[in-house]
Write a protein that holds these residues in place. Structure first.
Motif, short mmCIF file in Angstrom:
data_model
loop_
_atom_site.label_atom_id
_atom_site.label_comp_id
_atom_site.label_asym_id
_atom_site.label_seq_id
_atom_site.Cartn_x
_atom_site.Cartn_y
_atom_site.Cartn_z
N GLY A 12 33.43 -48.10 24.98
CA GLY A 12 32.26 -47.41 25.56
C GLY A 12 32.24 -46.09 26.37
O GLY A 12 31.46 -45.63 26.76
N VAL A 13 33.76 -45.56 26.32
CA VAL A 13 33.82 -44.23 26.79
C VAL A 13 33.46 -43.03 26.23
O VAL A 13 33.37 -41.96 26.57
N GLY A 14 33.07 -43.29 24.65
CA GLY A 14 32.69 -42.01 24.10
C GLY A 14 33.66 -41.69 23.09
O GLY A 14 33.74 -40.60 22.57
N LYS A 15 34.50 -42.46 22.55
CA LYS A 15 35.43 -42.09 21.66
C LYS A 15 35.13 -41.79 20.25
O LYS A 15 35.69 -40.93 19.86
N THR A 16 33.94 -42.47 19.77
CA THR A 16 33.56 -42.42 18.76
C THR A 16 32.75 -40.76 18.71
O THR A 16 32.84 -40.09 17.60
N THR A 17 32.22 -40.59 19.67
CA THR A 17 31.43 -39.17 19.69
C THR A 17 32.44 -38.18 19.94
O THR A 17 32.28 -36.99 19.02
N HIS A 176 35.39 -31.05 27.77
CA HIS A 176 34.39 -32.31 28.27
C HIS A 176 33.52 -32.12 27.54
O HIS A 176 33.15 -31.09 26.75
N LEU A 177 32.73 -33.17 27.23
CA LEU A 177 31.38 -33.42 26.84
C LEU A 177 30.26 -33.68 27.93
O LEU A 177 30.76 -34.47 28.81
N ALA A 182 23.05 -34.05 23.26
CA ALA A 182 22.45 -34.14 22.00
C ALA A 182 23.13 -34.78 21.03
O ALA A 182 22.45 -35.44 20.07
N ILE A 183 24.48 -35.02 20.94
CA ILE A 183 25.17 -35.60 20.13
C ILE A 183 25.46 -37.08 20.21
O ILE A 183 26.18 -37.90 19.37
N ALA A 184 24.96 -37.60 21.39
CA ALA A 184 25.36 -38.97 21.73
C ALA A 184 24.60 -40.03 20.85
O ALA A 184 23.66 -39.68 20.40
N ILE A 185 25.44 -40.96 20.46
CA ILE A 185 25.06 -42.03 19.47
C ILE A 185 24.41 -43.20 20.15
O ILE A 185 25.16 -43.72 20.89
#
Length: 240
Positions: A12-17, A176-177, A182-185
């Motif tokens: 859940g830390v955003g590795k896919t994004t 950083h993001l 807007a790209i969050a899944i």
């Protein structure tokens, strides 16, 4: 071939994004990018395939032996300019608490892949440096190629985090993001929404690439040795 793993400090830390952003940035540079996913995950692989235009492959040291994982990696990477492997859960999380079996770290070492570490910095300040230091020292055999911070609140917040991290490591901070990107899944109880449920692949590729260009510096990844010999085994190399 450029090859590295994108792994997180936890789920859940955003590795896919982050992985999709890096894939899109490399594709925008004209590179053929082959995606992989650690573990038996089909949701993330769908997103990978949509962004890369190549079928994402699964790697898993719990269900498959070393030779099979090497063969999948070599076969999938054929004719690719870059290979990006997305980890699962936290980098060192596997099937047991006292061993690395089934972990992303085990796959990174098996395939000699340096790791881009993704961290959720949304509620962090200087303490993030302790997490970086802990992950880097936990297993000296794991190499790190960069760090990406997710959910950063502002430029001031990022500068604070940057100062803290640079005080404990020479691993490149790639950027950083921001929060509410807007790209969050979107997520749900079974995981991420599928690629088909969101937007067209072309629009998503452009959005990820644009966000990455605004917030990330991938020069250290582009400078990874294209000729570095990977420990994949002569027998698998000759077979494929």
């Amino acid at each position: 071939m450029i090859a590295f793993m994108v792994a997180g400090t936890a789920s859940g830390v955003g590795k896919t994004t982050v992985a999709l952003t890096l894939m899109a940035m490399l594709r925008e540079r004209g590179l053929r990018v082959q995606p992989f996913k650690c573990g038996p995950d089909f949701l993330d692989t769908g997103h990978h395939s949509a962004i890369c235009g190549r079928t994402s492959r699964n790697l898993d040291t719990w269900m498959l032996n070393d030779e099979a994982n090497r063969a999948i990696f070599l076969s999938g990477s054929r004719n690719a300019d870059a290979a990006i492997v997305e980890g699962m859960m936290g980098l060192y999380d596997g099937v047991a608490g006292g061993a690395e079996e089934g972990s992303a770290a085990q796959i990174a070492k098996l395939l000699a892949l340096p790791v881009v570490l993704v961290m959720d910095a949304g509620k962090c300040a200087r303490s993030i440096a302790a997490v970086v230091k802990g992950f880097e020292s936990f297993d000296p055999a794991v190499r790190f190629a960069g760090i990406v911070l997710n959910n950063v609140g502002s430029d001031r917040h990022y500068r604070l985090l940057e100062t803290a991290i640079r005080s404990v490591t020479t691993t490149p901070l790639l950027g950083h993001l921001p929060k509410d990107s807007a790209i969050a899944i979107p997520e749900r109880h079974l995981g991420l929404h599928t690629a088909e449920e969101i937007t067209s692949a072309e629009n998503r590729l452009a959005a990820f690439a644009q966000t990455g260009q605004q917030h990330l510096d991938i020069t250290p990844l582009l400078n990874l040795s294209r000729s570095e010999e990977r420990r994949v085994g002569k027998e698998c190399r000759s077979r494929w």
